[in-house]
Write an enzyme that holds these catalytic residues in place. Structure first.
Site, PDB file in Angstrom:
ATOM      1  N   ASP A   1       0.735  -1.290  -0.010  1.00 53.13           N
ATOM      2  CA  ASP A   1      -0.035   0.014  -0.065  1.00 53.13           C
ATOM      3  C   ASP A   1       0.999   1.187   0.124  1.00 53.13           C
ATOM      4  O   ASP A   1       1.932   1.197   0.558  1.00 53.13           O
ATOM      5  CB  ASP A   1      -0.875  -0.040   1.244  1.00 53.13           C
ATOM      6  CG  ASP A   1      -2.211  -0.297   1.134  1.00 53.13           C
ATOM      7  OD1 ASP A   1      -2.702  -0.454  -0.201  1.00 53.13           O
ATOM      8  OD2 ASP A   1      -3.150   0.269   2.237  1.00 53.13           O
TER       9      ASP A   1
ATOM     10  N   TYR B   1       2.096   4.618   1.609  1.00 54.92           N
ATOM     11  CA  TYR B   1       2.124   5.308   2.865  1.00 54.92           C
ATOM     12  C   TYR B   1       0.522   6.214   2.988  1.00 54.92           C
ATOM     13  O   TYR B   1       0.510   6.640   1.910  1.00 54.92           O
ATOM     14  CB  TYR B   1       3.201   6.201   3.099  1.00 54.92           C
ATOM     15  CG  TYR B   1       4.408   5.389   3.208  1.00 54.92           C
ATOM     16  CD1 TYR B   1       4.783   4.394   4.275  1.00 54.92           C
ATOM     17  CD2 TYR B   1       5.719   5.660   2.470  1.00 54.92           C
ATOM     18  CE1 TYR B   1       5.859   3.513   4.226  1.00 54.92           C
ATOM     19  CE2 TYR B   1       6.876   5.145   2.531  1.00 54.92           C
ATOM     20  CZ  TYR B   1       6.841   3.846   3.312  1.00 54.92           C
ATOM     21  OH  TYR B   1       8.221   3.374   3.568  1.00 54.92           O
TER      22      TYR B   1
ATOM     23  N   PHE C   1       8.089   1.937  -0.580  1.00 54.36           N
ATOM     24  CA  PHE C   1       8.751   2.344   0.527  1.00 54.36           C
ATOM     25  C   PHE C   1       9.410   3.558   0.607  1.00 54.36           C
ATOM     26  O   PHE C   1      10.398   3.974   1.510  1.00 54.36           O
ATOM     27  CB  PHE C   1      10.078   1.182   0.338  1.00 54.36           C
ATOM     28  CG  PHE C   1       9.321  -0.375   0.602  1.00 54.36           C
ATOM     29  CD1 PHE C   1       9.135  -0.638   2.017  1.00 54.36           C
ATOM     30  CD2 PHE C   1       9.351  -1.226  -0.033  1.00 54.36           C
ATOM     31  CE1 PHE C   1       8.868  -1.957   2.170  1.00 54.36           C
ATOM     32  CE2 PHE C   1       8.812  -2.479   0.145  1.00 54.36           C
ATOM     33  CZ  PHE C   1       8.620  -2.826   1.428  1.00 54.36           C
TER      34      PHE C   1
ATOM     35  N   HIS D   1       9.732  -9.664   5.788  1.00 58.37           N
ATOM     36  CA  HIS D   1       9.341  -8.209   5.473  1.00 58.37           C
ATOM     37  C   HIS D   1      10.217  -7.345   6.351  1.00 58.37           C
ATOM     38  O   HIS D   1      10.727  -7.598   7.365  1.00 58.37           O
ATOM     39  CB  HIS D   1       8.033  -7.902   5.659  1.00 58.37           C
ATOM     40  CG  HIS D   1       7.373  -6.432   5.097  1.00 58.37           C
ATOM     41  ND1 HIS D   1       7.451  -5.421   5.760  1.00 58.37           N
ATOM     42  CD2 HIS D   1       6.649  -6.096   3.903  1.00 58.37           C
ATOM     43  CE1 HIS D   1       7.106  -4.471   5.002  1.00 58.37           C
ATOM     44  NE2 HIS D   1       6.514  -4.783   4.170  1.00 58.37           N
TER      45      HIS D   1
END
Length: 220
Positions: A65, A67, A78, A187
């Site tokens: 997704d 931010y 990221f 992750h």
């Protein structure tokens, strides 16, 4: 349907843009931007594609997704805009790079410098409501980005796919591992980084593979 995106991606993905689900997705997204605060800014929805045309693509990193905090998202997974505090997952990504290469972590979280070298920073969902994680999941974005991954797999050779976490890991079924390099691990989130992200060696492994296939390594 005409979508404002890099022309080479436009050609590669036009069949998806012409499908009924994508028209429904566009209608939903337009409505959301008209009635709620949505990230990233509309002109940056396809920023990852515009910054990394298919002809220069060498590495794909898959996020989930955008931010959902103010000023963070700018269309690259990221990554955050210059001047925005580093999110925890990106802090851990930088830590792993520092451990692999013995160099200090950057102070900026803007990963356009990676995109400009051929890294597609692809979120599975390209938009989100402010402060509501996952709010645009299940509306069609995942169908589109799965098609992007499969198209890259089918039309390119010797691409490195970095799949971090269970969600990204499931995308491996879309990729032909016989002609690409697929690297999977935990992750980088603080909840899971110590369960296999730290020490995965992915950044050095990615570059070793690029060099072995006659490509220029990424300056992480």
């Amino acid at each position: 349907m005409q979508v404002r995106i890099n022309k080479d991606w436009q050609t590669l993905l036009q069949a998806e843009f012409d499908k009924p689900y994508f028209a429904d997705l566009v209608s939903f997204v337009h409505s959301e931007y008209a009635t709620h605060r949505i990230y990233p800014p509309g002109k940056l929805i396809f920023n990852a594609f515009d910054a990394c045309p298919p002809g220069k693509l060498k590495v794909v990193i898959i996020g989930q997704d955008p931010y959902h905090g103010e000023g963070q998202a700018h269309g690259l997974c990221f990554s955050v805009n210059d001047g925005v505090p580093l999110p925890p997952s990106l802090v851990n990504i930088y830590k792993e790079i520092s451990d692999e290469y013995g160099k200090p972590a950057p102070t900026s979280g803007n990963l356009l410098r990676w995109a400009n070298q051929g890294v597609l920073l692809l979120n599975a969902t390209l938009t989100v409501r402010a402060n509501i994680a996952g709010s645009h999941q299940g509306r069609g974005w995942e169908t589109f980005t799965d098609a992007v991954i499969k198209s890259i797999s089918d039309n390119k050779e010797h691409v490195v796919f970095l799949l971090w976490g269970a969600y990204a890991g499931r995308k491996a079924e879309l990729i032909d591992a016989a002609k690409h390099c697929v690297l999977k691990s935990a992750h980088p989130s603080p909840l899971s980084a110590y369960r296999g992200f730290f020490g995965n060696g992915h950044f050095r492994k990615a570059n070793d593979y690029l060099v072995s296939t006659g490509q220029t390594p990424i300056d992480w």
